[in-house]
Scaffold this motif. Structure first.
Motif, PDB file in Angstrom:
ATOM      1  N   LEU A 184      -8.305  20.497   1.262  1.00  0.00           N
ATOM      2  CA  LEU A 184      -7.271  19.883   0.453  1.00  0.00           C
ATOM      3  C   LEU A 184      -7.048  18.449   0.900  1.00  0.00           C
ATOM      4  CD1 LEU A 184      -5.269  20.502  -1.785  1.00  0.00           C
ATOM      5  CD2 LEU A 184      -3.589  21.014  -0.045  1.00  0.00           C
ATOM      6  N   GLY A 185      -7.330  18.160   2.174  1.00  0.00           N
ATOM      7  CA  GLY A 185      -7.266  16.781   2.643  1.00  0.00           C
ATOM      8  C   GLY A 185      -5.872  16.280   2.902  1.00  0.00           C
ATOM      9  N   SER A 186      -4.922  17.190   3.190  1.00  0.00           N
ATOM     10  CA  SER A 186      -3.571  16.718   3.440  1.00  0.00           C
ATOM     11  C   SER A 186      -3.412  16.335   4.909  1.00  0.00           C
ATOM     12  CB  SER A 186      -2.565  17.802   3.063  1.00  0.00           C
ATOM     13  OG  SER A 186      -3.011  19.041   3.532  1.00  0.00           O
ATOM     14  N   TYR A 187      -2.279  15.761   5.217  1.00  0.00           N
ATOM     15  CA  TYR A 187      -2.005  15.323   6.582  1.00  0.00           C
ATOM     16  C   TYR A 187      -1.088  16.291   7.324  1.00  0.00           C
ATOM     17  CZ  TYR A 187      -4.015  10.644   6.220  1.00  0.00           C
ATOM     18  OH  TYR A 187      -4.868   9.592   6.114  1.00  0.00           O
ATOM     19  N   PRO A 215      -3.568  13.820  -1.856  1.00  0.00           N
ATOM     20  CA  PRO A 215      -4.308  15.059  -1.708  1.00  0.00           C
ATOM     21  C   PRO A 215      -4.747  15.633  -3.046  1.00  0.00           C
ATOM     22  CG  PRO A 215      -1.986  15.402  -1.319  1.00  0.00           C
ATOM     23  CD  PRO A 215      -2.179  13.936  -1.451  1.00  0.00           C
ATOM     24  N   ARG A 216      -4.123  15.222  -4.120  1.00  0.00           N
ATOM     25  CA  ARG A 216      -4.400  15.824  -5.422  1.00  0.00           C
ATOM     26  C   ARG A 216      -5.630  15.169  -6.060  1.00  0.00           C
ATOM     27  NH1 ARG A 216      -0.506  17.867  -9.500  1.00  0.00           N
ATOM     28  NH2 ARG A 216       1.022  17.742  -7.872  1.00  0.00           N
ATOM     29  N   THR A 217      -6.481  15.991  -6.630  1.00  0.00           N
ATOM     30  CA  THR A 217      -7.637  15.426  -7.309  1.00  0.00           C
ATOM     31  C   THR A 217      -7.167  14.765  -8.599  1.00  0.00           C
ATOM     32  OG1 THR A 217      -8.695  17.414  -6.564  1.00  0.00           O
ATOM     33  CG2 THR A 217      -9.986  15.967  -7.948  1.00  0.00           C
ATOM     34  N   MET A 224       0.838  -1.207   0.000  1.00  0.00           N
ATOM     35  CA  MET A 224       0.000   0.000   0.000  1.00  0.00           C
ATOM     36  C   MET A 224       0.865   1.246   0.000  1.00  0.00           C
ATOM     37  SD  MET A 224      -3.140   0.712   2.517  1.00  0.00           S
ATOM     38  CE  MET A 224      -3.071   2.468   2.636  1.00  0.00           C
ATOM     39  N   SER A 225       0.449   2.227  -0.741  1.00  0.00           N
ATOM     40  CA  SER A 225       1.233   3.460  -0.774  1.00  0.00           C
ATOM     41  C   SER A 225       0.627   4.461   0.207  1.00  0.00           C
ATOM     42  CB  SER A 225       1.248   4.019  -2.197  1.00  0.00           C
ATOM     43  OG  SER A 225      -0.058   4.348  -2.565  1.00  0.00           O
ATOM     44  N   ARG A 226       0.947   5.732   0.015  1.00  0.00           N
ATOM     45  CA  ARG A 226       0.451   6.766   0.915  1.00  0.00           C
ATOM     46  C   ARG A 226      -1.069   6.760   0.968  1.00  0.00           C
ATOM     47  NH1 ARG A 226       4.192  10.341   1.946  1.00  0.00           N
ATOM     48  NH2 ARG A 226       6.072  10.221   0.723  1.00  0.00           N
ATOM     49  N   PRO A 227      -1.657   7.102   2.105  1.00  0.00           N
ATOM     50  CA  PRO A 227      -3.109   7.142   2.182  1.00  0.00           C
ATOM     51  C   PRO A 227      -3.628   8.368   1.450  1.00  0.00           C
ATOM     52  CG  PRO A 227      -2.127   7.843   4.247  1.00  0.00           C
ATOM     53  CD  PRO A 227      -1.004   7.438   3.359  1.00  0.00           C
ATOM     54  N   ARG A 228      -4.702   8.183   0.700  1.00  0.00           N
ATOM     55  CA  ARG A 228      -5.450   9.258   0.061  1.00  0.00           C
ATOM     56  C   ARG A 228      -4.610  10.398  -0.461  1.00  0.00           C
ATOM     57  NH1 ARG A 228      -9.771  13.116   0.475  1.00  0.00           N
ATOM     58  NH2 ARG A 228     -10.342  13.129   2.636  1.00  0.00           N
ATOM     59  N   ALA A 244       1.518  19.101  -2.617  1.00  0.00           N
ATOM     60  CA  ALA A 244       0.300  19.057  -3.428  1.00  0.00           C
ATOM     61  C   ALA A 244       0.148  20.325  -4.252  1.00  0.00           C
ATOM     62  CB  ALA A 244      -0.912  18.866  -2.524  1.00  0.00           C
ATOM     63  N   ALA A 264      -6.441  21.715 -10.631  1.00  0.00           N
ATOM     64  CA  ALA A 264      -6.663  20.579  -9.735  1.00  0.00           C
ATOM     65  C   ALA A 264      -6.537  20.994  -8.274  1.00  0.00           C
ATOM     66  CB  ALA A 264      -5.658  19.477 -10.056  1.00  0.00           C
ATOM     67  N   ARG A 276       4.088   2.638   9.208  1.00  0.00           N
ATOM     68  CA  ARG A 276       3.830   4.055   9.494  1.00  0.00           C
ATOM     69  C   ARG A 276       3.506   4.270  10.955  1.00  0.00           C
ATOM     70  NH1 ARG A 276       1.492   4.460   4.464  1.00  0.00           N
ATOM     71  NH2 ARG A 276      -0.521   3.832   5.261  1.00  0.00           N
ATOM     72  N   ARG A 333       6.345   2.010   4.632  1.00  0.00           N
ATOM     73  CA  ARG A 333       5.721   1.433   3.444  1.00  0.00           C
ATOM     74  C   ARG A 333       4.314   0.924   3.749  1.00  0.00           C
ATOM     75  NH1 ARG A 333      10.457   0.434   0.205  1.00  0.00           N
ATOM     76  NH2 ARG A 333      10.935   2.613  -0.090  1.00  0.00           N
ATOM     77  N   TYR A 338       5.770  10.783   8.329  1.00  0.00           N
ATOM     78  CA  TYR A 338       4.962  10.837   7.119  1.00  0.00           C
ATOM     79  C   TYR A 338       5.729  11.452   5.955  1.00  0.00           C
ATOM     80  CZ  TYR A 338       0.929  11.531   4.131  1.00  0.00           C
ATOM     81  OH  TYR A 338       0.062  11.496   3.089  1.00  0.00           O
TER      82      TYR A 338
END
Lengths: 113, 570
Positions: free
Chosen positions: B96-99, A7-9, A1-5, B107, B553, B426, B421, B415
């Motif tokens: 934007l939904g970033s962490y 951020p880019r559409t 699995m890679s990074r979660p979600r 992004a 985007a 994480r 991986r 992160y």
């Protein structure tokens, strides 16, 4: 699995956006920015005038409600309720802008706003 | 003794809540952003709990006592910063939904180097902020309980590292919300009770009239552990171990170590470098002449705090925990209210302290006025109980801010810098980073015991304001911002802020002439210059580089109202 979600559409989804939609989004962004800048100007004018007023009117120190000089009162108390009022007013307007955007975009062919 | 019980109770409460939070902390999303499910009231209390550090709990009253009513601009600026966040950053950043901030940077601007560079900056700012929190914890615990300096650092460090490593953002949210209410209770209740017990403000001449602070009824007894350099504002005689020491007006004298006694009504000598002010001058929030009350200083402080708050990575990290953009705005409005309640009260401690514990002017330890005041104002069990309450509140302040910083440090390390991986990888790295991220600043705080490190906070704040603030504002609202522009602006801002602080330190190593002239004011508050500079460089370089492509985007993700996917634009 890679990074979660990511951020880019995804680009392919974006490609489906019509020029109309993008135009409306830009209009929304500008309306939001105008609202924020107006709020900053109004707020900055109010708060920014306070040090200047206290500086130019040293006589205010002789007015002492409850024994405490007026300048101390003015700095220590009123800014905080004013912040909240600004916050509430801005939050309402910003939500209103988004609601009207949603109506325009959501209402199928009814774009004649 | 009561204070030890109170501090232990607050610490156990934090540990208990942290343990409760662990049950919910399993996934990456739990650890980093509390699965984005924190409701506005809860989140607002947690944000306020995190924000009200020792600088707010102890520092404002201490500065007010030392410098005068001009220190009251600080809480105004600290709160105004959240208004800026609300107006420009809160909702888009959440959408934007970033962490993390580096996530935002990549992004918006693209490229892994940008992620790494901002990550390093986040770690630097977090570390610079964490050291003073731990040092404050060590000093406070020593002051209140008499335990050695390292005890406070170890206790706070362990509790915070344990809570963050086990519960991550999810667990810490409960703890910080709880700590907000502990702190507010601990500052509001004693202030109100003391005003009632004393029947209002006592002896107004030293506060607002033409008097200097004088030794209270019965005189002041101070134990000098080492010789002290003090200045006599008026001619006076004090005794050390029964031997009289006379000082002429304006004379600076070295008092030998021993039991110092200042007779009742004698004008209090002040520590060298502290400016003795008459009540009239002291109580002016703005005044002509130099010092921290000069209009230039006040305005540069307001600008710095207004813009600087939004650049603090640990504050921004909390905004990612909101369910959506609208909730992010509602949270911020509630934060404005919660901070406002708290910030009404530190001023009371500064006013009462000037009259009731003027010996702090002599020792120079005005920062401990909040801790000392209850027992001085109300001798006996009542004062002792209130003293224990404020001590517990102070420890809660160190812990909550340190937790927020550590979450942001651990999140960025695990992160952005050293990503795992797998989900398991994480989570494990987040935990390792939390422990390591606490160990290094704790060691530094232990080593830096004798140094005045208040400059670190100023540096961290200026650094955040001159790098992340323009990055966020332009990144969110200006489609023309390019990678080169952002990088150049951040480098220029960081260099200007750091340079001003280094020059300020070099020209005035003791901070004795703190902000006497306009140049000193800007050296102490460089954000008023370095932030506009960073903006200017970002805009100028962006306009000279090629217009970035694919801005649509990112702009869509930032500004599209909640609940509308990109498909809604079809």
């Amino acid at each position: 699995m890679s990074r979660p979600r990511p951020p880019r559409t995804p680009r392919d989804e974006l490609a489906e956006a019509t020029p109309h939609g993008v135009l409306y989004l830009r209009r929304l962004r500008h309306a939001q920015l105008t609202l924020s800048v107006l709020a900053v100007v109004a707020f900055g004018g109010m708060l920014g005038a306070l040090p200047l007023a206290l500086y130019l009117l040293p006589g205010l120190a002789d007015v002492r409600p409850l024994g405490v000089p007026l300048p101390v009162w003015l700095v220590a108390v009123p800014p905080f309720p004013i912040f909240v009022c600004f916050g509430i007013a801005y939050e309402r307007r910003a939500r209103g802008l988004e609601r009207s955007f949603r109506e325009i975009v959501g209402g199928d062919d009814d774009l004649g706003a | 003794m009561i204070a030890v019980v109170a501090i232990t109770a607050v610490t156990l409460g934090a540990l208990g809540l942290g343990a409760y939070g662990v049950r919910f902390a399993r996934t990456t999303s739990d650890l980093f952003v509390a699965s984005r499910t924190v409701t506005p009231w809860f989140n607002a209390a947690a944000i306020s709990g995190e924000y009200l550090s020792a600088a707010s709990f102890l520092g404002i009253a201490g500065l007010e006592m030392k410098l005068g009513a001009s220190a009251l601009w600080l809480p105004v600026g600290f709160t105004a910063g959240y208004l800026a966040l609300l107006l420009f950053v809160a909702a888009p950043l959440r959408r934007l939904g970033s962490y993390t901030i580096p996530d935002f940077a990549e992004a918006r601007l693209g490229g892994r180097p940008v992620r790494l560079a901002t990550a390093v900056l986040v770690l630097a700012i977090g570390g610079l902020y964490l050291v003073p929190q731990l040092k404050g914890a060590g000093l406070t615990v020593r002051e209140v309980t008499g335990a050695p300096y390292w005890v406070g650092i170890v206790v706070v460090g362990l509790v915070v590292a344990l809570n963050v490593a086990s519960g991550g953002m999810r667990g810490i949210t409960y703890v910080q919300a709880y700590q907000y209410w502990v702190k507010t209770f601990a500052i509001v209740l004693p202030a109100c009770i003391l005003l009632i017990v004393l029947g209002g403000l006592p002896e107004r001449a030293a506060l607002f009239g033409r008097e200097l602070p004088a030794a209270p009824e019965g005189g002041a007894r101070i134990e000098l552990a080492q010789p002290a350099r003090v200045t006599f504002p008026r001619a006076a005689t004090v005794t050390v171990d029964g031997v009289a020491v006379h000082g002429q007006a304006g004379e600076t004298v070295t008092l030998p170590a021993g039991d110092l006694f200042v007779p009742e009504g004698t004008t209090m000598p002040v520590a060298e470098g502290v400016r003795a002010q008459e009540g009239r001058e002291w109580s002016r929030p703005v005044a002509s002449g130099g010092g921290t009350a000069s209009p230039l200083f006040v305005y540069s402080l307001l600008v710095a705090t207004f813009l600087g708050t939004m650049g603090l990575p640990h504050i921004l990290a909390r905004f990612y925990t909101n369910p959506d953009g609208v909730a992010a705005r509602q949270t911020t409005v509630r934060v404005l209210g919660l901070l406002g309640i708290f910030y009404l009260f530190p001023a009371v401690y500064g006013l009462l302290g000037r009259v009731l514990v003027p010996e702090l002017y002599l020792t120079g330890e005005t920062d401990s006025v909040v801790l000392r005041l209850p027992e001085a104002a109300w001798p006996g069990l009542g004062g002792e109980l209130l003293g224990a309450l404020v001590a517990a509140g102070a420890v809660a302040a160190f812990m909550s801010t340190a937790s927020g910083l550590l979450v942001s440090i651990a999140g960025t390390s695990a992160y952005d810098v050293w990503p795992g991986r797998s989900v398991r990888g994480r989570v494990n790295r987040f935990r390792v980073a939390a422990v390591a991220g606490m160990a290094a600043p704790a060691a530094l705080a232990f080593v830096a015991r004798g140094l005045d490190i208040s400059v670190l906070v100023g540096w961290a704040f200026a650094l955040a304001a001159s790098t992340f603030c323009p990055l966020l504002l332009l990144g969110i609202w200006w489609t023309r911002l390019t990678l080169a522009g952002a990088a150049a602006g951040m480098v220029a801002g960081a260099a200007a802020a750091t340079g001003a602080i280094v020059v300020g330190l070099a020209s005035d190593p003791d901070g004795a002439s703190f902000a006497e002239g306009p140049v000193d004011a800007l050296l102490a508050q460089p954000a008023a210059v370095s932030v506009p500079l960073a903006f200017a460089v970002m805009v100028a370089v962006s306009l000279r580089t090629r217009r970035p492509r694919e801005m649509q985007a990112a702009m869509l993700a930032l500004h599209l109202p909640d609940g509308l996917g990109p498909s809604a634009l079809r």
